[in-house]
Write an enzyme that holds these catalytic residues in place. Sequence first.
Site, PDB file in Angstrom:
ATOM      1  N   LYS A 138      10.774  45.219   0.810  1.00  0.00           N
ATOM      2  CA  LYS A 138      12.129  45.438   1.325  1.00  0.00           C
ATOM      3  C   LYS A 138      12.139  46.451   2.470  1.00  0.00           C
ATOM      4  O   LYS A 138      12.915  46.314   3.407  1.00  0.00           O
ATOM      5  CB  LYS A 138      13.065  45.878   0.197  1.00  0.00           C
ATOM      6  CG  LYS A 138      13.322  44.778  -0.840  1.00  0.00           C
ATOM      7  CD  LYS A 138      13.994  43.576  -0.189  1.00  0.00           C
ATOM      8  CE  LYS A 138      14.327  42.480  -1.159  1.00  0.00           C
ATOM      9  NZ  LYS A 138      15.069  41.377  -0.557  1.00  0.00           N
ATOM     10  N   TYR A 193       8.148  45.584  -4.662  1.00  0.00           N
ATOM     11  CA  TYR A 193       9.502  45.252  -4.206  1.00  0.00           C
ATOM     12  C   TYR A 193       9.918  46.207  -3.083  1.00  0.00           C
ATOM     13  O   TYR A 193      10.370  45.781  -2.021  1.00  0.00           O
ATOM     14  CB  TYR A 193      10.452  45.349  -5.395  1.00  0.00           C
ATOM     15  CG  TYR A 193      11.884  44.981  -5.102  1.00  0.00           C
ATOM     16  CD1 TYR A 193      12.254  43.657  -4.878  1.00  0.00           C
ATOM     17  CD2 TYR A 193      12.887  45.949  -5.073  1.00  0.00           C
ATOM     18  CE1 TYR A 193      13.579  43.315  -4.638  1.00  0.00           C
ATOM     19  CE2 TYR A 193      14.204  45.615  -4.828  1.00  0.00           C
ATOM     20  CZ  TYR A 193      14.552  44.292  -4.617  1.00  0.00           C
ATOM     21  OH  TYR A 193      15.868  43.962  -4.371  1.00  0.00           O
ATOM     22  N   ASP A 216       7.658  26.426   1.708  1.00  0.00           N
ATOM     23  CA  ASP A 216       8.318  25.484   2.592  1.00  0.00           C
ATOM     24  C   ASP A 216       9.410  26.158   3.413  1.00  0.00           C
ATOM     25  O   ASP A 216      10.452  26.494   2.872  1.00  0.00           O
ATOM     26  CB  ASP A 216       8.950  24.408   1.673  1.00  0.00           C
ATOM     27  CG  ASP A 216       9.454  23.214   2.443  1.00  0.00           C
ATOM     28  OD1 ASP A 216       9.313  23.213   3.662  1.00  0.00           O
ATOM     29  OD2 ASP A 216       9.973  22.300   1.787  1.00  0.00           O
ATOM     30  N   ASN A 260      18.501  35.958   2.370  1.00  0.00           N
ATOM     31  CA  ASN A 260      18.935  36.616   1.126  1.00  0.00           C
ATOM     32  C   ASN A 260      17.968  36.411  -0.034  1.00  0.00           C
ATOM     33  O   ASN A 260      17.829  37.291  -0.879  1.00  0.00           O
ATOM     34  CB  ASN A 260      20.331  36.090   0.754  1.00  0.00           C
ATOM     35  CG  ASN A 260      20.694  36.452  -0.674  1.00  0.00           C
ATOM     36  OD1 ASN A 260      21.004  37.600  -0.993  1.00  0.00           O
ATOM     37  ND2 ASN A 260      20.632  35.459  -1.562  1.00  0.00           N
TER      38      ASN A 260
END
Length: 242
Positions: A152, A148, A62, A83
């Site tokens: 990033k 990850y 969402d 964030n």
Amino acid sequence: MTEENNNVLITGASKGIGLVLAQYFAENNFNVFVTARSVKSLEELSKNPNIKGFYACDLTKDCLFLYQEAKKVLGHIDVLINNAGAYVCAEIEKTTDEDIKNLIKLNLEAPYKLCRLVIPDMKKRNFGRIINIGSISGIVGEAYATLYSMTKSSFVGFSKALALEVAQYGITVNTIHPGWVDTSLIHGENMTFEDRELIDTIPQRRFIEPKEIAVLAKYLASPDAKGMTGQSINLCAGISMG
Ligand SMILES: NC(=O)c1ccc[n+]([C@@H]2O[C@H](COP(=O)([O-])OP(=O)(O)OC[C@H]3O[C@@H](n4cnc5c(N)ncnc54)[C@H](OP(=O)(O)O)[C@@H]3O)[C@@H](O)[C@H]2O)c1
């Protein structure tokens, strides 16, 4: 900062770095709209009068409703802080399809979609600040964190490309890459090392404090930072010198 440029949307504000970001921006007279999945934490946070509203949602599902709610409450969004993020610690052969789907959706797709939603208004107002929270793992790599690190590191190219695209509209796009911060994210069930061992790998022998990230984010959000765009800023206690 002018009164008109102080509406900020912060994701992942229920705890950790995002909570401190929200508190710090609120203390500094920004109008803050926050999101995460934990309603209770967001309710608690919104007792602060400068937290103007919240919308609890799963960002992997969402983004549009979140944007619409934030816009309804704030009127417009000047600053977006992407964030919210998650971490998977596993050897590549042990990562699951579910891990791949979730991390790409949360760490990569959601920030992209939120930028897509806020940019049109920012263009009209000739002001905007996009601040992404990346990770030093995306810059130097991290064993057992391929997924990850991949998600990033994507902020590096994304921030440069979007920064170029919107430069003429007074919009800046930057990414802060923190080193280790002592939050629940690094204490997941898959973590196998002791904090002490971890600290020995950090040149400054310390964790980054969430407040250090908040102070830098506030500068990037300010009109004074108008010349800084497309940048990847390593706030990492010396993990990367590049
Ligand atoms: N801690 C570190 O060492 C470190 C280092 C470098 C970069 N970072 C980055 O900094 C950011 C914040 O990390 P943190 O350490 O503060 O982690 P954290 O304490 O685990 O907080 C993560 C935040 O993201 C929210 N979130 C997680 N999954 C979500 C989902 N599916 N939908 C909506 N919100 C979701 C969480 O809220 P709910 O659980 O309530 O949804 C929480 O508010 C992340 O992007 C992380 O990658 C952290």
